[in-house]
Design an enzyme around this catalytic site. Structure first.
Site, PDB file in Angstrom:
ATOM      1  N   ASP A  10      27.699  32.675  35.116  1.00 12.26           N
ATOM      2  CA  ASP A  10      29.100  33.125  35.006  1.00 12.26           C
ATOM      3  C   ASP A  10      30.010  32.022  35.552  1.00 12.26           C
ATOM      4  OD1 ASP A  10      30.676  36.258  35.319  1.00 12.26           O
ATOM      5  OD2 ASP A  10      31.654  34.361  35.764  1.00 12.26           O
ATOM      6  N   ASP A 104      32.696  33.871  29.192  1.00 11.27           N
ATOM      7  CA  ASP A 104      32.246  32.935  30.235  1.00 11.27           C
ATOM      8  C   ASP A 104      30.922  33.312  30.891  1.00 11.27           C
ATOM      9  OD1 ASP A 104      32.992  35.000  32.042  1.00 11.27           O
ATOM     10  OD2 ASP A 104      33.610  33.503  33.527  1.00 11.27           O
ATOM     11  N   GLU A 105      30.181  34.244  30.319  1.00 11.67           N
ATOM     12  CA  GLU A 105      28.923  34.603  30.979  1.00 11.67           C
ATOM     13  C   GLU A 105      27.832  34.956  29.977  1.00 11.67           C
ATOM     14  OE1 GLU A 105      28.872  38.443  33.092  1.00 11.67           O
ATOM     15  OE2 GLU A 105      30.840  38.800  32.222  1.00 11.67           O
TER      16      GLU A 105
HETATM   17  P1  TTP Z   1      35.475  36.897  34.914  1.00  5.89           P
HETATM   18  O1  TTP Z   1      34.168  36.153  34.835  1.00  5.89           O
HETATM   19  O2  TTP Z   1      35.427  38.344  35.246  1.00  5.89           O
HETATM   20  O3  TTP Z   1      36.413  36.217  36.001  1.00  5.89           O
HETATM   21  P2  TTP Z   1      36.634  34.701  36.354  1.00  5.89           P
HETATM   22  O4  TTP Z   1      35.671  33.808  35.615  1.00  5.89           O
HETATM   23  O5  TTP Z   1      38.069  34.357  36.147  1.00  5.89           O
HETATM   24  O6  TTP Z   1      36.355  34.648  37.916  1.00  5.89           O
HETATM   25  P3  TTP Z   1      34.953  34.757  38.688  1.00  5.89           P
HETATM   26  O7  TTP Z   1      34.827  33.469  39.430  1.00  5.89           O
HETATM   27  O8  TTP Z   1      35.120  35.932  39.595  1.00  5.89           O
HETATM   28  O9  TTP Z   1      33.881  34.952  37.647  1.00  5.89           O
HETATM   29  O10 TTP Z   1      36.253  36.754  33.556  1.00  5.89           O
HETATM   30  C1  TTP Z   1      36.189  35.574  32.750  1.00  5.89           C
HETATM   31  C2  TTP Z   1      37.535  35.299  32.098  1.00  5.89           C
HETATM   32  O11 TTP Z   1      37.911  36.409  31.283  1.00  5.89           O
HETATM   33  C3  TTP Z   1      38.650  35.104  33.081  1.00  5.89           C
HETATM   34  O12 TTP Z   1      38.756  33.753  33.531  1.00  5.89           O
HETATM   35  C4  TTP Z   1      39.865  35.557  32.303  1.00  5.89           C
HETATM   36  C5  TTP Z   1      39.343  36.599  31.349  1.00  5.89           C
HETATM   37  N1  TTP Z   1      39.685  37.954  31.853  1.00  5.89           N
HETATM   38  C6  TTP Z   1      40.861  38.566  31.400  1.00  5.89           C
HETATM   39  O13 TTP Z   1      41.580  37.997  30.586  1.00  5.89           O
HETATM   40  N2  TTP Z   1      41.191  39.807  31.896  1.00  5.89           N
HETATM   41  C7  TTP Z   1      40.420  40.467  32.812  1.00  5.89           C
HETATM   42  O14 TTP Z   1      40.775  41.597  33.250  1.00  5.89           O
HETATM   43  C8  TTP Z   1      39.192  39.842  33.272  1.00  5.89           C
HETATM   44  C9  TTP Z   1      38.321  40.523  34.297  1.00  5.89           C
HETATM   45  C10 TTP Z   1      38.897  38.584  32.766  1.00  5.89           C
HETATM   46 MG    MG Z   2      33.617  34.251  35.545  1.00  7.43          MG
END
Ligand code: TTP
Ligand code: MG
Length: 323
Positions: A10, A104-105
């Site tokens: 992720d 992203d995961e």
């Molecule tokens: P996430 O992997 O949940 O968050 P992140 O990568 O920003 O942070 P982390 O380090 O905690 O993993 O989500 C991936 C992307 O998806 C995030 O960068 C933006 C998008 N996203 C949204 O647009 N709205 C949302 O509510 C969430 C949770 C994510």
């Molecule tokens: Mg993330």
């Protein structure tokens, strides 16, 4: 069955990290991705912004109140999509069993990797390095023997995380885990558990399978198993699209029912276009409505047969679930 080796990768603060990579002046500063105007919500926040309690899905207005100097970067989805494809290409070099969960995961089953590294941990570390070198971005990795544990592991040591949960450590790890961190337990279920004095995995483990099914239905079986470290779900490479939808947030409140009808028509057409592009039809349509105070309602209509466009229009709906 041989013990599987699963990695969950992720990206850290994904959209925000891309913005900080491409605009060096943003590095080290609180940043939110979204729009300043109207009732935009935060897509994600840089780790510097998270110190102010700013997080995904929060109204941008609230983010600005918590950190007036926050940098607001408009989203650039094409760039995020490109990075997403780049990292997926790296994953496929190690295994064909890649299951993307979002932009992203992804889960990777590396029980029999295509490249000859001996351990899943070494593969995970190598993938992190490759991502850093090839995209300039940081990912977190979790390694374990099933999907549930691998996903929890990738969150344990964020950012730039690496966390391994060995089979022999799983039960002890799960005993200490907060109930809300069990995958699939949302706010409502968590509160239900709290009311039963269930706070950690060890408390959950005391409940019988029968009771869990009685309380939660089929998912009770899942809770019973995962708290014992059992999750046999396979890593499935390409998942079928289950639903298609369109949303529209208005910059200012709309009161006129005629305007709402017009906007709804546009949303319906867009959804139908997406359905057609994917060669899909649906049997359930769901309409979601969000009010000025962010409260949200949904209404669903289900039909025994697939909708055609005329019926679809009649039901004024803009999200379809396939059965
Ligand atoms: P996430 O992997 O949940 O968050 P992140 O990568 O920003 O942070 P982390 O380090 O905690 O993993 O989500 C991936 C992307 O998806 C995030 O960068 C933006 C998008 N996203 C949204 O647009 N709205 C949302 O509510 C969430 C949770 C994510
Ligand atoms: Mg993330």
């Amino acid at each position: 069955m041989t013990q599987r080796k699963i990695i969950h990768i992720d990206m850290d603060a994904f959209f925000a990290a891309v913005e900080q990579r491409d605009f060096p002046k943003y590095r080290g500063l609180p940043l939110a991705v979204g729009h300043r105007e109207g009732r935009s919500v935060v897509a994600t926040a840089s780790y510097e912004a998270r110190k102010y309690g700013i997080k995904s899905a929060m109204p941008m207005k609230v983010a600005l109140m918590r950190c007036p100097n926050i940098i607001i970067a408009n989203p650039r989805f094409e760039v995020y999509k490109k990075v997403s494809n780049q990292i997926r290409k790296i994953f496929f070099e190690y295994t064909d069993l890649v299951e993307p969960l979002s932009i992203d995961e992804a889960y990777l089953d590396v029980t029999n990797p295509k490249k000859g590294l001996p351990s899943a941990s070494l593969i995970a570390k190598e993938i992190k390095e490759r991502i850093k070198k090839e995209t300039g971005l940081i990912a977190s990795a979790g390694v374990s023997y099933n999907k549930f544990l691998a996903k929890i592991a990738s969150d344990m040591d964020k950012p730039d995380g690496f966390y391994l949960i060995k089979p022999s450590d799983a039960e002890a790890f799960l005993a200490k885990l907060d109930i809300g961190l069990f995958y699939g337990i949302g706010k409502v279920t968590k509160e239900k558990f709290f009311r039963m004095n269930i706070f950690k995995g060890r408390d959950l483990k005391k409940l019988s399978q029968d009771l869990l099914v009685q309380l939660f239905g089929k998912i009770g079986n899942y809770y019973y198993n995962v708290v014992r470290g059992i999750d046999d779900r396979p890593v499935t490479p390409s998942r079928e699209i289950k639903s298609v939808g369109t949303e529209r947030t208005f910059e200012t409140d709309v009161y006129d029912i005629n305007v709402i009808q017009d906007k709804l028509s546009e949303i319906i057409d867009k959804t139908w276009e997406r359905l057609s592009n994917n060669n899909k039809k649906g049997k359930t349509v769901t309409m979601k409505m969000r009010f000025a105070d962010f409260s949200t309602i949904t209404r669903s209509y289900k039909k025994g047969i697939q909708f055609n466009k005329r019926r679809f229009d009649q039901h004024h709906s803009f999200s379809t679930t396939f059965k």
